[in-house]
Design an enzyme around this catalytic site. Sequence first.
Site, PDB file in Angstrom:
ATOM      1  N   SER A 143       0.844  -1.194   0.000  1.00 49.48           N
ATOM      2  CA  SER A 143       0.000   0.000   0.000  1.00 49.48           C
ATOM      3  C   SER A 143       0.875   1.239   0.000  1.00 49.48           C
ATOM      4  O   SER A 143       1.976   1.228   0.563  1.00 49.48           O
ATOM      5  CB  SER A 143      -0.890   0.005   1.251  1.00 49.48           C
ATOM      6  OG  SER A 143      -1.517   1.264   1.399  1.00 49.48           O
ATOM      7  N   TYR A 154      -1.912  -1.144  10.265  1.00 46.88           N
ATOM      8  CA  TYR A 154      -2.018  -1.485   8.835  1.00 46.88           C
ATOM      9  C   TYR A 154      -0.800  -0.973   8.082  1.00 46.88           C
ATOM     10  O   TYR A 154      -0.147  -1.703   7.334  1.00 46.88           O
ATOM     11  CB  TYR A 154      -3.305  -0.883   8.263  1.00 46.88           C
ATOM     12  CG  TYR A 154      -3.469  -1.053   6.764  1.00 46.88           C
ATOM     13  CD1 TYR A 154      -3.891  -2.262   6.228  1.00 46.88           C
ATOM     14  CD2 TYR A 154      -3.208   0.005   5.882  1.00 46.88           C
ATOM     15  CE1 TYR A 154      -4.042  -2.422   4.858  1.00 46.88           C
ATOM     16  CE2 TYR A 154      -3.356  -0.146   4.520  1.00 46.88           C
ATOM     17  CZ  TYR A 154      -3.782  -1.366   4.011  1.00 46.88           C
ATOM     18  OH  TYR A 154      -3.927  -1.524   2.652  1.00 46.88           O
TER      19      TYR A 154
END
Length: 231
Positions: A143, A154
């Site tokens: 990401s 995350y």
Amino acid sequence: MKKLTNKWALVTGSSRGIGRTIAKALAERGCNLVLHGRNADHLAATVADITPFGVQYHLVGGELDSPEGVEAVIAGVKAGPGYVDILYNNAAINNVSTPVFEFTQAEWARTFQINLFSMVQLCAAFGPGMRERGFGRIVNVTSGIAGQPNLAPYSASKAAVDKYTQDLSVEFKGCNVLVNHVDPGWIRTDLGGPDAWEDVSSVIPGMLVPVLLDDNGPTGRFYAAQDFKGL
Ligand SMILES: NC(=O)c1ccc[n+]([C@@H]2O[C@H](COP(=O)([O-])OP(=O)(O)OC[C@H]3O[C@@H](n4cnc5c(N)ncnc54)[C@H](OP(=O)(O)O)[C@@H]3O)[C@@H](O)[C@H]2O)c1
């Protein structure tokens, strides 16, 4: 169009979102598929997507939130084709936005288990067989998230995915097992949310680039799927 006939790909988290889109694009290129979701019942829509392409497929349901769960997923693959040529580590969770010091240790651990440790376990299960057969493509989904302490577990898990990918690519250097990581962009999925910039269709062809590399091609590289949007 480059074909993947007679290859088997495992796409984790292919029941919806980006994984479902990758699975359909692989089927379109003749690739056989092991489809995966937390529950095999979640895979009906993806099966409908790939059926027109006439490829073989095998369904595996299973949680990646514990080593035992991942082991059951590995056993599910072994009960089907038994091996994979392409390991697409796509499944992941995001966090609920939380002030950074209020994340519990349990949330940090769960995020790393699903986003990183399951990937490590799957690579260990299927990577050595790729080396023996002289062909493998491992694609780890990362990401571009940055500057969001409210999603720190995350974000940190994806940074770890990047580092692990680079180290693993060195382990497999010279044996045609190519290990790369790819960022899909900010995509309107359940994870990305409704305000994301891009439709899920925009991840193709970019997400396929690290799968379609020529033998002994680039490894340990980062790709941004949106760089290939519309090509
Ligand atoms: N969307 C974005 O904007 C964006 C941006 C950058 C990176 N990414 C990355 O792209 C990848 C796919 O994201 P997405 O947006 O397509 O996500 P999504 O729509 O939320 O889909 C997640 C997929 O992962 C599976 N999954 C979730 N938790 C699981 C668990 N505990 N055990 C096993 N499988 C689990 C889900 O299976 P079920 O359907 O069975 O729940 C589903 O197939 C992820 O690695 C994500 O980090 C996404």
